[in-house]
Design an enzyme around this catalytic site. Structure first.
Site, PDB file in Angstrom:
ATOM      1  N   LEU A 100       0.851  -1.197   0.000  1.00 36.05           N
ATOM      2  CA  LEU A 100       0.000   0.000   0.000  1.00 36.05           C
ATOM      3  C   LEU A 100       0.882   1.239   0.000  1.00 36.05           C
ATOM      4  O   LEU A 100       1.821   1.343   0.787  1.00 36.05           O
ATOM      5  CB  LEU A 100      -0.900   0.035   1.241  1.00 36.05           C
ATOM      6  CG  LEU A 100      -2.061  -0.956   1.329  1.00 36.05           C
ATOM      7  CD1 LEU A 100      -2.796  -0.783   2.656  1.00 36.05           C
ATOM      8  CD2 LEU A 100      -3.013  -0.775   0.165  1.00 36.05           C
ATOM      9  N   ASN A 101       0.556   2.162  -0.857  1.00 37.16           N
ATOM     10  CA  ASN A 101       1.209   3.467  -0.855  1.00 37.16           C
ATOM     11  C   ASN A 101       0.472   4.348   0.151  1.00 37.16           C
ATOM     12  O   ASN A 101      -0.609   4.869  -0.128  1.00 37.16           O
ATOM     13  CB  ASN A 101       1.167   4.088  -2.247  1.00 37.16           C
ATOM     14  CG  ASN A 101       1.860   5.444  -2.302  1.00 37.16           C
ATOM     15  OD1 ASN A 101       2.331   5.959  -1.280  1.00 37.16           O
ATOM     16  ND2 ASN A 101       1.914   6.028  -3.477  1.00 37.16           N
ATOM     17  N   LYS A 103       1.221   7.196   1.187  1.00 39.06           N
ATOM     18  CA  LYS A 103       1.251   8.621   0.875  1.00 39.06           C
ATOM     19  C   LYS A 103       0.107   9.000  -0.060  1.00 39.06           C
ATOM     20  O   LYS A 103      -0.105  10.177  -0.347  1.00 39.06           O
ATOM     21  CB  LYS A 103       2.598   8.988   0.250  1.00 39.06           C
ATOM     22  CG  LYS A 103       3.771   8.786   1.201  1.00 39.06           C
ATOM     23  CD  LYS A 103       5.089   9.162   0.547  1.00 39.06           C
ATOM     24  CE  LYS A 103       6.243   8.953   1.527  1.00 39.06           C
ATOM     25  NZ  LYS A 103       7.561   9.285   0.909  1.00 39.06           N
ATOM     26  N   ASN A 124       6.501  -0.151  14.303  1.00 38.57           N
ATOM     27  CA  ASN A 124       7.745   0.230  14.974  1.00 38.57           C
ATOM     28  C   ASN A 124       8.568   1.159  14.095  1.00 38.57           C
ATOM     29  O   ASN A 124       9.788   1.055  14.006  1.00 38.57           O
ATOM     30  CB  ASN A 124       8.565  -1.000  15.393  1.00 38.57           C
ATOM     31  CG  ASN A 124       9.189  -1.746  14.222  1.00 38.57           C
ATOM     32  OD1 ASN A 124       8.559  -1.879  13.168  1.00 38.57           O
ATOM     33  ND2 ASN A 124      10.408  -2.232  14.378  1.00 38.57           N
ATOM     34  N   ARG A 132       2.590  11.160  11.448  1.00 42.48           N
ATOM     35  CA  ARG A 132       2.552  11.924  10.193  1.00 42.48           C
ATOM     36  C   ARG A 132       1.722  11.218   9.133  1.00 42.48           C
ATOM     37  O   ARG A 132       1.114  11.875   8.274  1.00 42.48           O
ATOM     38  CB  ARG A 132       3.976  12.175   9.680  1.00 42.48           C
ATOM     39  CG  ARG A 132       4.765  13.151  10.544  1.00 42.48           C
ATOM     40  CD  ARG A 132       6.016  13.625   9.839  1.00 42.48           C
ATOM     41  NE  ARG A 132       6.995  12.574   9.646  1.00 42.48           N
ATOM     42  CZ  ARG A 132       7.917  12.236  10.540  1.00 42.48           C
ATOM     43  NH1 ARG A 132       7.969  12.846  11.715  1.00 42.48           N
ATOM     44  NH2 ARG A 132       8.790  11.274  10.278  1.00 42.48           N
ATOM     45  N   ALA A 166      16.865   3.947  17.211  1.00 40.94           N
ATOM     46  CA  ALA A 166      17.552   2.886  17.957  1.00 40.94           C
ATOM     47  C   ALA A 166      17.512   1.581  17.176  1.00 40.94           C
ATOM     48  O   ALA A 166      16.521   1.280  16.511  1.00 40.94           O
ATOM     49  CB  ALA A 166      16.915   2.696  19.333  1.00 40.94           C
ATOM     50  N   ASP A 197      16.446  -6.328  20.002  1.00 37.54           N
ATOM     51  CA  ASP A 197      15.377  -6.384  19.010  1.00 37.54           C
ATOM     52  C   ASP A 197      14.371  -7.496  19.315  1.00 37.54           C
ATOM     53  O   ASP A 197      13.230  -7.242  19.676  1.00 37.54           O
ATOM     54  CB  ASP A 197      15.975  -6.594  17.617  1.00 37.54           C
ATOM     55  CG  ASP A 197      16.398  -5.290  16.965  1.00 37.54           C
ATOM     56  OD1 ASP A 197      15.840  -4.244  17.300  1.00 37.54           O
ATOM     57  OD2 ASP A 197      17.294  -5.329  16.102  1.00 37.54           O
TER      58      ASP A 197
END
Length: 432
Positions: A100-101, A103, A124, A132, A166, A197
């Site tokens: 999926l785009n 933007k 993450n 955003r 990180a 991780d």
């Protein structure tokens, strides 16, 4: 009643709780998280480890990736231009890939549609990215008040380092693990396992499972957040116990316990002379010295049973060079597995230093699916670590990580009801 979403062949009646024992049903043989749907926006290792656990427990994990490039881990440490990296393959088995785009508003609307009927949303990204994109917790929870919204970040979100990126080694540094790893007087070292991780991902998975269970009672979703720094602190509880005892920073102790010292507690050279031809041998700090006495008997040194130099863990530590010489003289003529077998059978803790090649070729570990072989559409047969948790009533066959976008048509048709023309139009517009 347990209300879950996911694969359409399972009705809510099939997962009701409270049916009497002994009533055999096909549903009883379904995996533990069958019907749980996960919208997965994770990348690299911490987040992907979490969602892979959920997939291995039977959840339907829909991995959302950018078109063309895909998740960054696909090309990380890649050895071939035409295939995803083993790094990616090892962390994304049993998932489905949808591109999926995000933007493009059409891509965002598809994601919103998937969220509305999902159980878990997890990301993450670097700090600030998900906000955003317009998929912060408040927005997503309004779309689906029952959703479990999970996030993994490097540092606590309300702390002074919240905006810092990180990775595993950064988390281990700021969480205390590196400061206690290595030998006294030498530089601190990063531990080999990627606990920063994968360890954080497992903490997050526990939080998600707990939130799903709580939702049975409350009917509400919630936010689950884990910082890698704080997960490393949790892994280092014994190091903090040392601090509590002394009031000083816990030092590097090599192969010794962080709490107190004894001997033997280290690796001893074995027959073969290779880089990993060693066996770790340890005797407990018990005042009865029972393991030490057994060890002396095995190596034929009963004459030292009453030697004052070795009369207690503390005394043996003071004379550890002599202890090491005694044991090494015995181990050097035997291979590491023989040393492990002899000592282990006698109740003396011992572990051969097994390298990755030895482990992956071990017949017993393969039989137990500690390692599994999956069929990858590009690489062919791939052997990879499996899932170590065994459950008597839940088993999920392991399948290879998905090729980028391989589940686009399947997921968009199955869950959103789009037809082939609509999917073709989205592909033409580079939304998927």
């Amino acid at each position: 009643m347990v209300e879950i979403h996911g694969t359409p062949d399972v009705s809510k009646n099939q997962v009701e709780m409270g049916e009497g024992p002994g009533q055999a049903r096909d549903e009883d043989r379904l995996p533990a998280l069958h019907g749980v749907r996960v919208v997965d926006l994770t990348q690299f290792e911490a987040g992907t480890s979490c969602t892979q656990v959920l997939a291995w427990l039977g959840a339907d994990v829909i991995k959302i990736e950018p078109p063309v490039s895909g998740e960054q881990g696909r090309r990380a440490s890649a050895d071939r231009e035409d295939a995803d990296s083993f790094y990616f393959i090892y962390l994304n088995a049993n998932k489905r890939s949808v591109t999926l785009n995000l933007k493009d508003e059409r891509g965002k609307e598809i994601l919103r549609s998937l969220i509305r009927d999902a159980d878990v949303f997890i990301e993450n990204y670097a700090p600030g990215v998900i906000e955003r994109l317009g998929f912060d917790y408040e927005t997503v929870s309004k779309l689906n008040p029952r959703i479990i919204y999970a996030q993994i970040k490097g540092f606590p979100e309300d702390g002074k380092y919240a905006e810092f990126p990180a990775f595993d080694m950064i988390a281990q540094a700021v969480g205390g693990a590196i400061s206690t790893t290595g030998e006294a007087g030498r530089i601190p070292l990063r531990p080999g396992p990627t606990i920063g991780d994968t360890g954080t991902g497992l903490h997050c998975a526990i939080g998600i499972l707990s939130a799903l269970y709580q939702r049975i009672r409350t009917g509400r979703g919630q936010r689950v957040s884990v910082s890698m720094q704080e997960a490393m602190i949790n892994f280092s509880r014994i190091a903090f116990a040392r601090w509590a005892m002394t009031g000083e920073a816990t030092p590097r102790c090599g192969n010794q316990s962080l709490l107190s010292s004894t001997a033997p507690s280290g690796v001893y050279p074995c027959k073969g002379g290779g880089p990993n031809d060693y066996c770790f041998i340890y005797t407990s700090r018990s005042p009865t010295n029972h393991q030490w006495k057994r060890l002396l008997s095995i190596i034929g040194r009963e004459d030292l049973l009453d030697d004052e130099r070795f009369s207690s863990p503390e005394m043996r530590f003071k004379h550890q060079d002599e202890v090491d010489a005694l044991i090494s003289n015995w181990t050097k003529d035997r291979d590491k597995l023989e040393v492990m077998r002899i000592l282990g059978a006698a109740g003396v803790p011992a572990g051969a230093v097994m390298d990755t090649k030895e482990l992956v070729e071990d017949e017993e570990l393969n039989r137990r699916e500690a390692f599994v072989t999956v069929e990858h559409p590009v690489r062919g047969e791939v052997k990879m670590p499996g899932w170590p948790v065994k459950m008597s009533d839940s088993y999920v066959p392991k399948v290879a990580a998905p090729v980028l976008g391989s589940s686009n048509e399947e997921v968009l048709t199955q869950y959103l009801g789009l037809d082939k023309d609509e999917i073709a139009a989205l592909r033409e517009a580079k939304v998927i």
